[in-house]
Design a protein around this motif. Structure first.
Motif, PDB file in Angstrom:
ATOM      1  N   ASN A 378       0.690  -1.102  -0.052  1.00 46.59           N
ATOM      2  CA  ASN A 378      -0.011  -0.099  -0.045  1.00 46.59           C
ATOM      3  C   ASN A 378       0.751   1.180  -0.014  1.00 46.59           C
ATOM      4  OD1 ASN A 378       1.111   0.307   2.597  1.00 46.59           O
ATOM      5  ND2 ASN A 378      -1.078   0.467   3.541  1.00 46.59           N
ATOM      6  N   PHE A 379       0.489   2.547  -0.028  1.00 48.28           N
ATOM      7  CA  PHE A 379       0.973   3.593  -0.146  1.00 48.28           C
ATOM      8  C   PHE A 379       0.942   4.274   1.465  1.00 48.28           C
ATOM      9  CE2 PHE A 379      -1.504   2.993  -4.073  1.00 48.28           C
ATOM     10  CZ  PHE A 379      -0.495   3.001  -4.757  1.00 48.28           C
ATOM     11  N   GLN A 380       2.237   4.353   1.960  1.00 47.63           N
ATOM     12  CA  GLN A 380       2.507   4.694   3.415  1.00 47.63           C
ATOM     13  C   GLN A 380       4.157   5.363   3.090  1.00 47.63           C
ATOM     14  OE1 GLN A 380      -0.260   2.254   6.065  1.00 47.63           O
ATOM     15  NE2 GLN A 380       1.910   2.312   6.622  1.00 47.63           N
ATOM     16  N   ASP A 381       4.130   6.496   4.065  1.00 46.75           N
ATOM     17  CA  ASP A 381       5.564   6.957   4.276  1.00 46.75           C
ATOM     18  C   ASP A 381       6.408   5.945   5.270  1.00 46.75           C
ATOM     19  OD1 ASP A 381       7.937   8.697   4.076  1.00 46.75           O
ATOM     20  OD2 ASP A 381       6.815  10.120   5.224  1.00 46.75           O
ATOM     21  N   ASN A 382       5.699   5.799   6.287  1.00 43.68           N
ATOM     22  CA  ASN A 382       6.303   5.149   7.373  1.00 43.68           C
ATOM     23  C   ASN A 382       5.427   3.947   7.617  1.00 43.68           C
ATOM     24  OD1 ASN A 382       7.063   3.988   9.991  1.00 43.68           O
ATOM     25  ND2 ASN A 382       7.435   5.767  11.055  1.00 43.68           N
ATOM     26  N   ASN A 383       6.010   2.597   7.441  1.00 43.64           N
ATOM     27  CA  ASN A 383       5.149   1.415   7.602  1.00 43.64           C
ATOM     28  C   ASN A 383       5.114   0.906   8.915  1.00 43.64           C
ATOM     29  OD1 ASN A 383       4.601   1.527   4.905  1.00 43.64           O
ATOM     30  ND2 ASN A 383       5.969  -0.377   4.128  1.00 43.64           N
ATOM     31  N   TYR A 384       5.641   1.820  10.075  1.00 44.17           N
ATOM     32  CA  TYR A 384       5.438   1.409  11.398  1.00 44.17           C
ATOM     33  C   TYR A 384       5.890   0.017  11.679  1.00 44.17           C
ATOM     34  CZ  TYR A 384       2.629   5.549  11.171  1.00 44.17           C
ATOM     35  OH  TYR A 384       2.024   6.908  10.903  1.00 44.17           O
ATOM     36  N   GLY A 385       6.907  -0.629  11.012  1.00 42.61           N
ATOM     37  CA  GLY A 385       7.499  -1.844  11.178  1.00 42.61           C
ATOM     38  C   GLY A 385       6.772  -2.982  10.819  1.00 42.61           C
ATOM     39  N   ASN A 386       5.729  -2.999   9.957  1.00 36.25           N
ATOM     40  CA  ASN A 386       4.739  -3.808   9.524  1.00 36.25           C
ATOM     41  C   ASN A 386       4.926  -4.499   8.172  1.00 36.25           C
ATOM     42  OD1 ASN A 386       2.998  -3.639  11.874  1.00 36.25           O
ATOM     43  ND2 ASN A 386       2.027  -1.743  11.063  1.00 36.25           N
ATOM     44  N   GLY A 387       6.301  -4.189   7.534  1.00 31.88           N
ATOM     45  CA  GLY A 387       6.763  -5.083   6.589  1.00 31.88           C
ATOM     46  C   GLY A 387       6.557  -4.042   5.289  1.00 31.88           C
ATOM     47  N   GLY A 388       6.835  -4.636   4.116  1.00 36.17           N
ATOM     48  CA  GLY A 388       6.442  -3.680   2.827  1.00 36.17           C
ATOM     49  C   GLY A 388       7.610  -2.864   2.795  1.00 36.17           C
ATOM     50  N   THR A 389       7.537  -1.938   1.919  1.00 42.29           N
ATOM     51  CA  THR A 389       8.393  -0.725   1.559  1.00 42.29           C
ATOM     52  C   THR A 389       7.643   0.499   1.745  1.00 42.29           C
ATOM     53  OG1 THR A 389       9.590  -2.044  -0.289  1.00 42.29           O
ATOM     54  CG2 THR A 389       9.923   0.347  -0.105  1.00 42.29           C
ATOM     55  N   GLY A 390       8.458   1.598   2.579  1.00 36.48           N
ATOM     56  CA  GLY A 390       7.767   2.708   2.780  1.00 36.48           C
ATOM     57  C   GLY A 390       8.183   3.812   1.842  1.00 36.48           C
ATOM     58  N   GLY A 391       8.064   4.961   2.327  1.00 34.40           N
ATOM     59  CA  GLY A 391       8.360   6.281   1.580  1.00 34.40           C
ATOM     60  C   GLY A 391       7.745   6.277   0.066  1.00 34.40           C
ATOM     61  N   ASP A 392       6.510   5.715   0.336  1.00 37.85           N
ATOM     62  CA  ASP A 392       5.471   5.958  -0.989  1.00 37.85           C
ATOM     63  C   ASP A 392       4.036   6.263  -0.964  1.00 37.85           C
ATOM     64  OD1 ASP A 392       4.598   3.727   0.358  1.00 37.85           O
ATOM     65  OD2 ASP A 392       4.862   2.245  -1.190  1.00 37.85           O
ATOM     66  N   TYR A 393       4.177   7.349  -0.033  1.00 36.52           N
ATOM     67  CA  TYR A 393       2.730   8.165   0.094  1.00 36.52           C
ATOM     68  C   TYR A 393       2.246   8.726  -1.033  1.00 36.52           C
ATOM     69  CZ  TYR A 393       5.683  12.226   0.472  1.00 36.52           C
ATOM     70  OH  TYR A 393       6.482  13.298   0.278  1.00 36.52           O
ATOM     71  N   VAL A 394       0.935   8.887  -1.175  1.00 34.60           N
ATOM     72  CA  VAL A 394       0.397   9.460  -2.627  1.00 34.60           C
ATOM     73  C   VAL A 394       0.550  11.077  -2.608  1.00 34.60           C
ATOM     74  CG1 VAL A 394      -1.707   9.812  -3.925  1.00 34.60           C
ATOM     75  CG2 VAL A 394      -1.214   7.637  -2.818  1.00 34.60           C
ATOM     76  N   PHE A 395       0.985  11.390  -3.760  1.00 39.64           N
ATOM     77  CA  PHE A 395       0.779  12.780  -4.224  1.00 39.64           C
ATOM     78  C   PHE A 395      -0.443  13.003  -4.711  1.00 39.64           C
ATOM     79  CE2 PHE A 395       5.467  12.293  -4.917  1.00 39.64           C
ATOM     80  CZ  PHE A 395       6.009  13.053  -3.743  1.00 39.64           C
ATOM     81  N   ALA A 396      -1.289  13.741  -4.271  1.00 42.14           N
ATOM     82  CA  ALA A 396      -2.611  14.153  -4.389  1.00 42.14           C
ATOM     83  C   ALA A 396      -2.800  15.493  -4.953  1.00 42.14           C
ATOM     84  CB  ALA A 396      -3.741  13.813  -3.480  1.00 42.14           C
ATOM     85  N   ASP A 397      -2.897  15.691  -6.292  1.00 38.45           N
ATOM     86  CA  ASP A 397      -2.832  17.032  -6.882  1.00 38.45           C
ATOM     87  C   ASP A 397      -4.141  17.680  -7.127  1.00 38.45           C
ATOM     88  OD1 ASP A 397      -0.152  17.073  -6.816  1.00 38.45           O
ATOM     89  OD2 ASP A 397       0.125  16.511  -8.982  1.00 38.45           O
ATOM     90  N   CYS A 398      -4.686  18.703  -6.625  1.00 36.89           N
ATOM     91  CA  CYS A 398      -6.156  19.412  -6.836  1.00 36.89           C
ATOM     92  C   CYS A 398      -5.840  20.373  -7.693  1.00 36.89           C
ATOM     93  CB  CYS A 398      -6.546  19.835  -5.183  1.00 36.89           C
ATOM     94  SG  CYS A 398      -8.000  20.767  -5.227  1.00 36.89           S
ATOM     95  N   GLN A 399      -6.853  20.538  -8.356  1.00 34.89           N
ATOM     96  CA  GLN A 399      -7.173  21.489  -9.537  1.00 34.89           C
ATOM     97  C   GLN A 399      -5.968  21.630 -10.364  1.00 34.89           C
ATOM     98  OE1 GLN A 399      -8.493  25.085  -7.814  1.00 34.89           O
ATOM     99  NE2 GLN A 399     -10.209  24.169  -6.696  1.00 34.89           N
TER     100      GLN A 399
END
Length: 518
Positions: A378-399
């Motif tokens: 999934n998309f998260q900056d910090n995975n809080y030690g739950n596995g996967g790869t972090g640093g991939d939060y969503v850039f949501a561009d409005c208008q």
């Protein structure tokens, strides 16, 4: 002799045994899955060669139902085959719940024969195919990863935010069977946002296939409703909705005035003030955290799951973010009769960004509970030690306005690029038409004679609105409910009467999309 226990060490020791037990359980399920596949090789088009070469590229357990999802990539000597994936799902007791294979039976006949076109030449072809120039001014070699797939990375200097790459893959070309090819990825923003995956024959340089990694939505030209806009102004009274989720880790209550979960659009209802909407399982430190310590790191529309901001200049850079202040209060006024980008007395831009931030987080939290968590990519900056790869939060561009003048089709549109785990997703929400003049169409009654004649009616705010020369008999729907003309449930009691006719339904209760689908 006195005996002392170090109580601080007991949780660590317990955690150690839990981790070991979990690992053994996961390995045990993988072993049972492999055994199952060995016993059913013919059913799933698996050969002994496949079992020697396959790669388990994802193996995780969904938290809410404890199902182990295993994804296996078919390869030829370590080089993956395009879309040749086997998914097997294993229950907690080791029983196989389901399996689905897209393994390619032609793989057994393929022998690696090398390539005549190298990675850089393949990228040149891909750029040419997409009307781009490939030179040192716009791309620079970043890293030669090599390995079996001979992967190389280039840093984009102009076209995109993400690395350009080329790597070897096998792809099927119709009756010609599997071919060794270079898979190239080039992200571009002109004339619109795309992530082109181009597959190039590694022997001849022929372009075999092109795919777009960006999901595009196009809603056409919307038609506003005067009665809807007036109705919305009446619904702007403050209404407080509290969703209790227990004691939060983020300490400061946060609130967002938005079109909440259940309200599809301004055509379907008004805004509410939602307090502490974060789900503590999916976002344990709230929506404004990134370090895993109680307390928000950001007072604007940024957090662990998404950064929501405007992109009116279309540069995918640092845009305007809605500011909630120390108390994280995102309560902004809105005037739908003004320009969407207006942020004066009516704070339309701030309210739009808040709404975008809210919905991205709602989707994150809801999907998390259904298994789209850290290990699932999934998309998260910090995975809080739950596995996967972090640093991939969503850039949501409005208008977003990128290329909107050059490509008017981007108006009333949106797209999303997911990338791979560890790579930021990007959501681009383009501008919508805001002319509130009703779009009227002609509606002619042929019979009965007492109401015969032409009527002006307002077109729908969704769909293609292609009403030219639509002629038919009108039938009032009966869905069998107390309010039988709402068409909110099926089957219709008069389904045979409605079939092939124009269905007449009343507004209210369920959403327009549900009514039309029914």
């Amino acid at each position: 002799m006195n005996t002392f226990f170090n109580l601080k060490k007991i949780p660590l020791l317990l955690l150690f045994f839990i981790v070991i037990q979990f690992s053994l359980s996961a390995q045990n399920r993988l072993d049972k899955a492999v055994k199952y596949l060995q016993e059913n090789m013919e059913q799933y088009h698996i050969t002994d060669k496949d079992m020697q070469d396959w790669v388990v590229y994802n193996n995780y357990i969904t938290k809410h139902n404890k199902i182990n999802h295993i994804y296996i990539q078919q390869t030829i000597g370590g080089i993956p085959i395009h879309n040749a994936v086997l998914n097997i799902n294993v229950l907690k007791d080791g029983e196989v719940l389901s399996a689905n294979s897209r393994f390619n039976p032609k793989a057994k006949d393929i022998v690696y024969s090398g390539y005549a076109i190298n990675a850089e030449q393949a990228l040149q072809i891909a750029f040419q195919e997409n009307n781009l120039e490939f030179n040192s001014d716009v791309t620079r070699l970043k890293e030669t990863i090599g390995g079996v797939t001979e992967k190389v990375l280039y840093t984009p200097m102009e076209y995109s935010d993400n690395d350009i790459y080329a790597e070897l893959i096998y792809i099927e070309e119709g009756k010609k069977g599997l071919k060794l090819a270079w898979k190239t990825s080039v992200e571009i923003f002109k004339p619109s946002f795309h992530q082109w995956f181009t597959y190039i024959d590694a022997q001849t340089g022929e372009v075999l296939k092109i795919e777009d990694g960006v999901l595009h939505c196009d809603f056409g030209t919307p038609h506003a409703h005067d009665n809807c806009s007036n109705h919305l102004q009446e619904q702007e009274e403050a209404k407080l909705t509290i969703q209790p989720y227990g004691m939060p880790n983020f300490l400061i209550p946060n609130s967002y005035r938005v079109y909440p979960l259940g309200i599809e659009s301004p055509n379907h209802g008004g805004r509410d003030l939602i307090v502490d909407p974060a789900n503590l399982t999916a976002s344990p430190f709230g929506w404004h955290d990134t370090d895993g310590v109680a307390g928000a790191e950001f007072t604007y529309t940024r957090g662990n799951n998404v950064l929501a901001q405007d992109d009116q200049n279309g540069n995918n850079g640092n845009g305007f973010r809605a500011e909630g202040g120390a108390n994280l209060e995102f309560d902004f006024t809105q005037d739908l009769n003004r320009d969407p980008s207006f942020d004066g007395v009516a704070q339309n831009l701030s309210s739009s960004i808040t709404n975008l931030f809210y919905w991205n987080n709602i989707m994150h939290d809801m999907w998390y509970l259904y298994g789209f968590d850290e290990e699932a990519g999934n998309f998260q900056d910090n995975n809080y030690g739950n596995g996967g790869t972090g640093g991939d939060y969503v850039f949501a561009d409005c208008q977003d306005s990128r290329n909107i003048e050059d490509n008017p089709a981007l108006r009333n549109n949106a797209n999303f690029s997911s990338g791979t785990d560890g790579q930021n997703g990007r959501m681009q929400m383009y501008m919508w038409n805001y002319n509130l003049t009703s779009t009227e169409i002609s509606f002619n009654v042929i019979t009965p004679g007492n109401i015969e004649g032409a009527y002006n009616v307002i077109a729908a705010g969704f769909g293609n609105n292609n009403y030219d020369n639509v002629i038919g008999e009108l039938v009032l729907v009966d869905d069998g409910s107390t309010d039988s003309t709402l068409a909110c449930q099926t089957p219709f009691l008069n389904a045979n009467d409605v079939n092939g006719k124009i269905a007449v339904i009343d507004r209210g209760d369920c959403q327009f999309g549900t009514k039309c689908l029914n």
